[in-house]
Motif scaffolding. Structure first.
Motif, PDB file in Angstrom:
ATOM      1  N   TRP A 131      -5.031  -6.872  -6.734  1.00 24.26           N
ATOM      2  CA  TRP A 131      -4.450  -6.906  -7.951  1.00 24.26           C
ATOM      3  C   TRP A 131      -3.654  -8.001  -8.280  1.00 24.26           C
ATOM      4  O   TRP A 131      -3.447  -8.092  -9.514  1.00 24.26           O
ATOM      5  N   LYS A 183       0.770  -1.269   0.099  1.00 24.15           N
ATOM      6  CA  LYS A 183      -0.136  -0.002   0.005  1.00 24.15           C
ATOM      7  C   LYS A 183       0.779   1.135  -0.094  1.00 24.15           C
ATOM      8  O   LYS A 183       1.650   1.445   0.787  1.00 24.15           O
ATOM      9  N   LYS A 228     -15.417  -3.302  -2.844  1.00 25.69           N
ATOM     10  CA  LYS A 228     -15.110  -3.160  -3.994  1.00 25.69           C
ATOM     11  C   LYS A 228     -13.764  -2.291  -4.181  1.00 25.69           C
ATOM     12  O   LYS A 228     -13.195  -2.291  -5.142  1.00 25.69           O
ATOM     13  N   ASP A 229     -13.893  -1.290  -3.127  1.00 26.99           N
ATOM     14  CA  ASP A 229     -12.694  -0.410  -3.296  1.00 26.99           C
ATOM     15  C   ASP A 229     -11.595  -0.307  -2.169  1.00 26.99           C
ATOM     16  O   ASP A 229     -10.972   0.474  -1.764  1.00 26.99           O
ATOM     17  N   LYS A 230     -11.385  -1.564  -1.840  1.00 33.01           N
ATOM     18  CA  LYS A 230     -10.356  -1.948  -0.683  1.00 33.01           C
ATOM     19  C   LYS A 230      -9.488  -3.369  -1.390  1.00 33.01           C
ATOM     20  O   LYS A 230     -10.079  -3.920  -2.087  1.00 33.01           O
ATOM     21  N   ASP A 231      -8.243  -3.502  -0.615  1.00 31.79           N
ATOM     22  CA  ASP A 231      -7.378  -4.434  -0.922  1.00 31.79           C
ATOM     23  C   ASP A 231      -7.434  -5.364  -0.056  1.00 31.79           C
ATOM     24  O   ASP A 231      -8.251  -5.268   1.189  1.00 31.79           O
ATOM     25  N   MET A 241      -9.759  -1.852 -11.442  1.00 32.65           N
ATOM     26  CA  MET A 241     -10.833  -2.871 -10.999  1.00 32.65           C
ATOM     27  C   MET A 241     -11.924  -2.706 -10.229  1.00 32.65           C
ATOM     28  O   MET A 241     -12.854  -3.001 -10.531  1.00 32.65           O
ATOM     29  N   THR A 242     -11.906  -1.409  -9.234  1.00 35.22           N
ATOM     30  CA  THR A 242     -13.144  -0.828  -8.777  1.00 35.22           C
ATOM     31  C   THR A 242     -13.815  -0.466  -9.538  1.00 35.22           C
ATOM     32  O   THR A 242     -15.270  -0.747  -9.499  1.00 35.22           O
ATOM     33  N   LYS A 298      -5.544  -1.010  -9.498  1.00 28.00           N
ATOM     34  CA  LYS A 298      -6.714  -1.224  -8.305  1.00 28.00           C
ATOM     35  C   LYS A 298      -7.932  -0.203  -8.650  1.00 28.00           C
ATOM     36  O   LYS A 298      -9.008  -0.675  -8.609  1.00 28.00           O
ATOM     37  N   GLU A 299      -7.666   0.690  -9.170  1.00 27.41           N
ATOM     38  CA  GLU A 299      -8.635   1.762  -9.682  1.00 27.41           C
ATOM     39  C   GLU A 299      -9.374   1.175 -10.788  1.00 27.41           C
ATOM     40  O   GLU A 299     -10.668   1.393 -10.832  1.00 27.41           O
ATOM     41  N   GLU A 338       0.380   4.377  -4.537  1.00 29.19           N
ATOM     42  CA  GLU A 338      -1.081   5.011  -4.570  1.00 29.19           C
ATOM     43  C   GLU A 338      -1.144   6.285  -5.027  1.00 29.19           C
ATOM     44  O   GLU A 338      -0.530   7.172  -4.870  1.00 29.19           O
ATOM     45  N   GLN A 343      -9.902  -4.973  -4.886  1.00 30.79           N
ATOM     46  CA  GLN A 343      -8.413  -4.454  -5.176  1.00 30.79           C
ATOM     47  C   GLN A 343      -7.409  -5.522  -4.880  1.00 30.79           C
ATOM     48  O   GLN A 343      -6.084  -5.041  -5.137  1.00 30.79           O
TER      49      GLN A 343
END
Length: 427
Positions: free
Chosen positions: A198, A2, A247-250, A401-402, A398-399, A393, A196
């Protein structure tokens, strides 16, 4: 991993600032209050078992009685900014653990010592070639590969038995099993999969014959707008539909192994060895008993398991280390066959050592066995200095994917991600 974008200055962009300071690190060296020399070693949380690193330091200090080793445990969250800052200072840590996808980025900043002339002393001939690739750039060695690991599926044996599900060997079997788990117990997530993760997606992209980025005419360009990435993301979306994870976290926000799994209601998840052991401990601390099974991420056919990201860490010496020669000696000891054999045994195969001669024979049914099987199909992200900028970041992968998980067209989301990847990777 992260990380946060550092005010438009990527890791590779620090080269001028690092080079300008002109401190070679070859001065009198750091000493403690008693006049002893001191070297500082940064290792990441979960990487170095205490018993092992204590033994390394004991052996090192026996050879150098007037030198003390100070070990500082670091957290992955925010580490890229922290390392970048540390390497630009006049008194950085002497030895630093770096993610294998980040090493090339730090090498070009001038922050890492060139170890090419120390290969023999470090025992480089014994290192696995697949791991060594991330430690070199332009034919020069800037770190020693330390360990590698890959993710496998961790499952609750009781939940699988209740639903009549056995470990799958193909993607189709995997989805069918998740359907049965969902039908058997509506209160349990068939799989916990944040939007996320990834590194998991990267494996699916490689399965489709695609990649995260490719070099074209001397420049790198992203590959998330390709049909291969869209197909991979479609499969990821199917898996994620069986999860209530955000959906917006890893996977580390919150940490799946210690913050999610111990609470119950999770039939399976995708994780690393240290996460599996962490979950077992957390469950024990909560008065529960872990009963985990493990299997490689399935491939399209039973003939080959899914491709996995072969993540890991390298150990590097800071260019400005005040005790560079001692740091190199510590590195040679830690990365040598004797200590790596002990390391593999101490981690019980949860982490693969840097040389085959130090491998651990994994017990049947263990995480290590599943990881070793999956690791045969391991790959790493593009080996280029600019890749560290991509992981910073806000990570464009990741963005991407979300966006797709929330309904945006994969090709459209991929185009935006590719543009950002190209801007970062070519710095």
């Amino acid at each position: 991993m992260k990380r946060k974008l550092i005010a438009a200055v990527g890791v590779a962009g620090m080269v001028i600032g690092l080079a300008a300071c002109g401190d070679s690190g070859d001065d009198k060296g750091k000493t403690d209050a008693n006049g002893n020399k001191e070297i500082t070693v940064w290792v990441m949380d979960g990487s170095a078992p205490k018993a092992w690193i204590d033994e390394v330091n004991k052996e090192f200090e026996a050879k150098h009685p007037n030198t003390k080793v100070k070990v500082e445990i670091q957290q992955w969250k925010g580490i890229q900014e922290k390392v970048t800052t540390a390497l630009s200072e006049t008194t950085p840590p002497d030895v630093i653990e770096l993610g294998n996808t980040q090493t090339a980025g730090y090498a070009v900043t001038g922050g890492l010592a060139d170890l090419t002339g120390d290969k023999a002393k470090l025992g480089a001939d014994a290192w696995q070639k697949s791991m060594l690739a991330s430690a070199e750039i332009d034919g020069k060695l800037y770190s020693a590969p330390w360990y590698a690991a890959n993710r496998v599926v961790v499952y609750d044996k009781k939940a699988y038995a209740k639903a009549g599900v056995t470990p799958p060997t193909t993607r189709d079997e995997w989805i069918a099993g998740l359907e049965k788990l969902k039908a058997a117990d509506a209160s349990t997530q068939p799989i916990y999969l944040p939007g996320q993760s990834w590194y998991v997606l990267a494996g699916f992209i490689w399965d489709e014959g695609g990649d995260l980025a490719v070099k074209d005419g001397g420049k790198w360009k992203g590959q998330l707008s390709t049909p291969q990435a869209a197909s991979a993301m479609d499969f990821y979306k199917k898996l994620q539909s069986f999860s209530t994870a955000p959906k917006d976290k890893d996977e580390a926000t919150p940490q799946q192994s210690t913050d999610i799994v111990p609470k119950g209601g999770v039939a399976s998840w995708i994780g690393l060895g240290w996460e599996a052991s962490g979950a077992e401990k957390a469950l024990k601390d909560a008065g529960k008993e872990a009963d985990f099974g493990y299997f490689p991420i399935p491939g399209k056919t039973a003939a080959t398991s899914g491709t996995v990201f072969l993540g890991g860490s390298n150990l590097a010496v800071a260019e400005r280390s005040k005790n560079k020669d001692l740091a190199k000696e510590w590195l040679a000891l830690a990365a040598g066959k004797d200590q790596m054999t002990k390391y593999a045994a101490e981690t019980k195969g949860a982490l693969l050592p840097n040389q085959v001669g130090a491998n651990f024979t994994a017990p049947a049914g263990s995480f290590a066995e599943a990881m070793a099987k999956a690791g045969v199909n391991g790959k790493i992200t593009p080996v280029t200095p600019g890749w560290a900028n991509v992981e910073t970041e806000p990570n464009p992968i990741k963005e991407f994917m979300t966006k797709v998980l929330k309904g945006e067209d994969a090709a459209k989301a991929g185009e935006a991600a590719d543009k950002e990847i190209a801007a970062r990777i070519n710095k």
